[in-house]
Structure formats: structure tokens, C-alpha cells
Design a protein around this motif. Structure first.
Motif, PDB file in Angstrom:
ATOM      1  N   LEU A  23      33.945  52.486  48.897  1.00  0.00           N
ATOM      2  CA  LEU A  23      33.018  53.159  47.676  1.00  0.00           C
ATOM      3  C   LEU A  23      32.790  52.407  46.747  1.00  0.00           C
ATOM      4  O   LEU A  23      31.731  52.364  45.692  1.00  0.00           O
ATOM      5  CB  LEU A  23      32.496  54.076  48.051  1.00  0.00           C
ATOM      6  CG  LEU A  23      32.145  55.125  49.275  1.00  0.00           C
ATOM      7  CD1 LEU A  23      32.619  57.015  48.579  1.00  0.00           C
ATOM      8  CD2 LEU A  23      31.557  55.011  49.817  1.00  0.00           C
ATOM      9  N   GLY A  24      33.903  51.242  45.650  1.00  0.00           N
ATOM     10  CA  GLY A  24      33.539  50.725  45.337  1.00  0.00           C
ATOM     11  C   GLY A  24      33.204  49.235  45.479  1.00  0.00           C
ATOM     12  O   GLY A  24      33.520  48.572  45.451  1.00  0.00           O
ATOM     13  N   VAL A  25      31.546  49.621  45.908  1.00  0.00           N
ATOM     14  CA  VAL A  25      30.722  47.744  46.750  1.00  0.00           C
ATOM     15  C   VAL A  25      30.325  47.686  45.239  1.00  0.00           C
ATOM     16  O   VAL A  25      29.407  46.724  45.348  1.00  0.00           O
ATOM     17  CB  VAL A  25      30.086  48.451  47.604  1.00  0.00           C
ATOM     18  CG1 VAL A  25      30.430  49.206  48.743  1.00  0.00           C
ATOM     19  CG2 VAL A  25      28.630  50.004  46.803  1.00  0.00           C
ATOM     20  N   CYS A  26      29.823  48.396  43.990  1.00  0.00           N
ATOM     21  CA  CYS A  26      30.125  47.877  43.222  1.00  0.00           C
ATOM     22  C   CYS A  26      30.945  47.234  41.866  1.00  0.00           C
ATOM     23  O   CYS A  26      30.320  47.060  40.965  1.00  0.00           O
ATOM     24  CB  CYS A  26      28.140  48.425  42.380  1.00  0.00           C
ATOM     25  SG  CYS A  26      26.722  48.490  43.506  1.00  0.00           S
ATOM     26  N   ALA A  27      32.061  47.303  42.100  1.00  0.00           N
ATOM     27  CA  ALA A  27      33.175  47.093  41.278  1.00  0.00           C
ATOM     28  C   ALA A  27      32.560  46.146  40.118  1.00  0.00           C
ATOM     29  O   ALA A  27      33.254  45.635  39.254  1.00  0.00           O
ATOM     30  CB  ALA A  27      34.576  47.291  41.662  1.00  0.00           C
ATOM     31  N   CYS A  28      32.019  45.097  40.820  1.00  0.00           N
ATOM     32  CA  CYS A  28      32.012  43.234  40.797  1.00  0.00           C
ATOM     33  C   CYS A  28      30.774  42.705  41.166  1.00  0.00           C
ATOM     34  O   CYS A  28      30.019  43.029  42.217  1.00  0.00           O
ATOM     35  CB  CYS A  28      33.425  42.900  41.105  1.00  0.00           C
ATOM     36  SG  CYS A  28      34.211  42.061  42.159  1.00  0.00           S
ATOM     37  N   GLU A  29      31.067  41.625  40.606  1.00  0.00           N
ATOM     38  CA  GLU A  29      29.520  40.876  41.072  1.00  0.00           C
ATOM     39  C   GLU A  29      30.111  40.489  42.918  1.00  0.00           C
ATOM     40  O   GLU A  29      28.770  39.926  43.532  1.00  0.00           O
ATOM     41  CB  GLU A  29      29.145  39.330  39.744  1.00  0.00           C
ATOM     42  CG  GLU A  29      29.371  40.301  38.746  1.00  0.00           C
ATOM     43  CD  GLU A  29      29.774  40.602  37.858  1.00  0.00           C
ATOM     44  OE1 GLU A  29      30.993  40.760  38.435  1.00  0.00           O
ATOM     45  OE2 GLU A  29      29.084  41.486  37.595  1.00  0.00           O
ATOM     46  N   ASP A  30      31.129  40.216  43.435  1.00  0.00           N
ATOM     47  CA  ASP A  30      31.542  39.697  44.081  1.00  0.00           C
ATOM     48  C   ASP A  30      31.674  40.554  45.511  1.00  0.00           C
ATOM     49  O   ASP A  30      31.895  40.362  46.919  1.00  0.00           O
ATOM     50  CB  ASP A  30      32.349  38.408  44.024  1.00  0.00           C
ATOM     51  CG  ASP A  30      32.515  37.569  43.489  1.00  0.00           C
ATOM     52  OD1 ASP A  30      31.681  37.016  42.984  1.00  0.00           O
ATOM     53  OD2 ASP A  30      33.704  36.687  42.300  1.00  0.00           O
ATOM     54  N   SER A  31      31.167  41.588  44.922  1.00  0.00           N
ATOM     55  CA  SER A  31      30.897  42.776  46.186  1.00  0.00           C
ATOM     56  C   SER A  31      29.986  42.639  46.576  1.00  0.00           C
ATOM     57  O   SER A  31      29.597  42.350  46.213  1.00  0.00           O
ATOM     58  CB  SER A  31      31.430  44.108  44.987  1.00  0.00           C
ATOM     59  OG  SER A  31      32.669  44.197  43.783  1.00  0.00           O
ATOM     60  N   SER A  32      30.140  43.596  47.731  1.00  0.00           N
ATOM     61  CA  SER A  32      29.087  43.462  48.784  1.00  0.00           C
ATOM     62  C   SER A  32      28.330  44.298  48.390  1.00  0.00           C
ATOM     63  O   SER A  32      26.959  43.746  48.453  1.00  0.00           O
ATOM     64  CB  SER A  32      29.417  44.196  49.778  1.00  0.00           C
ATOM     65  OG  SER A  32      29.960  45.465  49.412  1.00  0.00           O
ATOM     66  N   TRP A  33      27.801  45.031  47.170  1.00  0.00           N
ATOM     67  CA  TRP A  33      26.393  45.329  46.729  1.00  0.00           C
ATOM     68  C   TRP A  33      26.625  44.988  45.149  1.00  0.00           C
ATOM     69  O   TRP A  33      26.112  45.090  44.221  1.00  0.00           O
ATOM     70  CB  TRP A  33      26.491  46.735  46.970  1.00  0.00           C
ATOM     71  CG  TRP A  33      25.905  46.989  48.030  1.00  0.00           C
ATOM     72  CD1 TRP A  33      26.046  46.908  49.508  1.00  0.00           C
ATOM     73  CD2 TRP A  33      25.577  48.210  48.241  1.00  0.00           C
ATOM     74  NE1 TRP A  33      25.954  47.873  50.209  1.00  0.00           N
ATOM     75  CE2 TRP A  33      24.717  48.982  49.709  1.00  0.00           C
ATOM     76  CE3 TRP A  33      24.945  49.487  47.354  1.00  0.00           C
ATOM     77  CZ2 TRP A  33      24.902  49.893  50.420  1.00  0.00           C
ATOM     78  CZ3 TRP A  33      24.574  51.207  48.038  1.00  0.00           C
ATOM     79  CH2 TRP A  33      24.795  51.141  49.219  1.00  0.00           C
ATOM     80  N   GLY A  34      26.689  43.759  44.748  1.00  0.00           N
ATOM     81  CA  GLY A  34      27.075  43.406  43.559  1.00  0.00           C
ATOM     82  C   GLY A  34      25.676  42.632  42.885  1.00  0.00           C
ATOM     83  O   GLY A  34      25.811  42.701  41.605  1.00  0.00           O
ATOM     84  N   SER A  35      24.842  42.786  43.964  1.00  0.00           N
ATOM     85  CA  SER A  35      24.074  42.901  42.648  1.00  0.00           C
ATOM     86  C   SER A  35      22.712  43.842  42.449  1.00  0.00           C
ATOM     87  O   SER A  35      21.773  44.262  41.879  1.00  0.00           O
ATOM     88  CB  SER A  35      22.423  42.392  43.778  1.00  0.00           C
ATOM     89  OG  SER A  35      22.453  43.053  45.051  1.00  0.00           O
TER      90      SER A  35
END
Length: 291
Positions: free
Chosen positions: A115-127
């Protein structure tokens, strides 16, 4: 007539014959174990019961048996040493509760990482990470303390001051309790977390429980109970509390169990705030005692 020399030679040859190996003037001779005796000597020893008994008494198995049956302190110590590994193995056997907790921890870590899809800018939901960080700031303790102090200063009614005063005490109580639990548990934050949070303190390096989740649950229940809000605003307050807890997992700040426990802890903290509710009259009495 045979000569004495011939008799002596005959005596030597008769003494060195195989028939004299077993006995010499009624005494048994023992061969060296480092050399293999000839076959005729092996046959002779195998047919002699006395040699068989001597070999049995000199066998390594017999010697080990006699040493173990001596009953000395060394044998009892060896027996205790042999029993210790078995006891240690029995202690190391996992219980059903331990297996259940280990399985829950493994599922918690796996689900939190997924679930950590926003952990960094390169994640799947980084935007979506900047938006989640705004939600994170909305649940931080410093903005809430500053906003409550400002409302307490600007409030003209005694009822408004009473509500803001107790909300301020609830926020302080939440900070203290969360800090104590974090210092006791000392659970590290997820490995995929980036320590770029807003205004962190020493205990913020620990993960359990989520302070944002406890604060969101406490403040949401407090506002719904003591403020007159329309139905859309009440729904927005609930959605805000849920979004704050969800943002902690999406940003990789906390594990799922940290947020779940934080919601439960914040919900129970409100009951404690209601039990310790301070009225303006009670506050004036406490200030008079201090003065």
C-alpha cells in the motif's frame, strides 16, 4: 645318542611352537595390538575360552560401560549435559500464540509495503505524494495546537472558551500518551519510508502507534460531539479522519497495524477527556490554588 646341543635346539623349537603361545609355565602371554597375529594364532585364541574372556574384558564397549557405571560426579555431569539440549529444544518450540503473532506481523509488513504507493516520487502513485503530504500536515500536532490557541484567544463566549480549553488539554494529553507508548514499544518505521516529515521530534523515529491517527480520531469525535455542524460537514470530518490515517500508509510512514491501533487509541482517549472535563469554574479554582 643325541647331543645336549640338539636337546637345547629341540627345546627352543618346542617353546617357539604354536602350542606354547597360549601358555608359558601356566602364565598367559598377551600379544601386541599394534601387529596382526598369524592365522594359526587367531585360530588358537578363538578356540581358547580364556582368551575370549580376556578380549571381551579389553573391548572398548566394555570399558565405556564400566566408566558409565562408576557413578562418579563426571558421569552425573555428563548425563545432565546430555539432558540440557533436550530441554532447550522444548523451550524453543513455538506456541500457537507465537505462530499467530508472527503470521500477523508478516501480513502487516507485506500489506503495508504493497500500500505504500506514494512512498517516493518513483512509486506507482508518486504524483499524488504532494497531496498526501498536505493531508499529513493537516493532522500534525503543531497546526492543531496553534489553531486551538488562536480560537481560545479570540473566543468571546464562556462556552466557546470551555470547549477550546478542553480541546487544548486533549491535544496535550494525546501528545504525551503517544510519546510514552512510542518510547516503550520502539517499533521502527517501514523500510520504504523517507524521513521528510514536517517538524519531527526524537520519538517520531518510531512507528507504533500513529500519532496522526490518534489525533484524527480524537479530534473528529470531539468536534462531532461539541460543535453544531451540518450533515455535510459531519461527513467531511469523518472523511478527513479516514484520509489522514490512509495517508500514513500510502506515504510509507506507518504500517497498517500502527494506524489501526492509533484509531482505537484516539477513540478511547476521548472517553478520558470527557472524564477529565474542565469547566471555567474548575479552571479558576485550580488557578486560585496555584496562586
Amino acid at each position: 645318542m643325541p647331543s645336549p646341543k640338539a636337546k637345547n635346539n629341540g627345546g627352543r623349537s618346542s617353546s617357539s611352537s604354536p602350542s606354547s603361545v597360549g601358555s608359558n609355565n601356566g602364565r598367559y602371554e598377551f600379544m601386541s595390538l599394534s601387529r596382526t597375529p598369524p592365522p594359526h594364532l587367531l585360530q588358537r585364541q578363538g578356540s581358547d575360552p580364556t582368551c575370549a574372556r580376556l578380549r571381551a574384558s579389553e573391548s572398548p564397549t566394555r570399558r565405556r560401560g564400566s566408566a558409565s557405571s562408576s557413578g562418579g560426579p563426571s558421569s552425573s555431569g555428563a548425563g545432565a549435559a546430555q539432558q540440557m539440549p533436550e530441554e532447550d529444544c522444548m523451550r524453543l518450540n513455538p506456541s500457537l500464540v507465537g505462530i499467530a503473532l508472527s503470521s500477523l506481523l508478516a501480513v502487516d509488513l507485506w500489506l503495508s509495503k504493497r500500500l505504500g504507493v506514494c512512498a517516493c516520487e518513483d512509486s506507482s502513485w508518486g504524483s499524488v505524494r504532494p497531496l498526501m503530504k498536505l493531508v499529513e500536515i493537516s493532522g500534525h500536532g503543531i497546526p492543531w495546537l496553534a489553531g486551538v490557541l488562536y480560537c481560545l484567544y479570540k473566543s468571546d463566549s464562556a462556552a466557546g472558551q470551555e470547549v477550546m480549553l478542553n480541546l487544548l488539554m486533549a491535544l496535550i494529553l494525546d501528545l504525551v500518551l503517544v510519546g510514552v507508548v512510542k518510547a516503550i514499544v520502539r517499533r521502527r518505521r517501514p523500510s520504504h519510508n523517507r524521513m521528510d516529515m514536517f517538524a519531527t521530534f526524537s520519538v517520531d523515529r518510531y512507528s507504533f502507534p500513529s500519532g496522526h491517527a490518534t489525533r484524527a480520531a480524537l479530534c473528529a469525535r470531539f468536534l462531532l460531539a461539541h460543535l453544531v455542524l451540518a450533515a455535510p460537514l459531519r461527513v467531511l470530518v469523518l472523511l478527513w479522519a479516514v484520509l489522514v490515517g490512509l495517508s500514513r500508509v500510502l506515504l510509507g510512514r506507518h504500517n497498517v497495524t500502527d494506524v489501526a491501533f492509533g484509531f482505537g487509541m484516539g477513540y478511547c482517549q476521548y472517553n478520558l477527556v470527557e472524564a477529565l472535563w474542565v469547566s471555567p469554574v474548575g479552571l479558576q479554582g485550580m488557578l486560585g490554588l496555584w496562586n
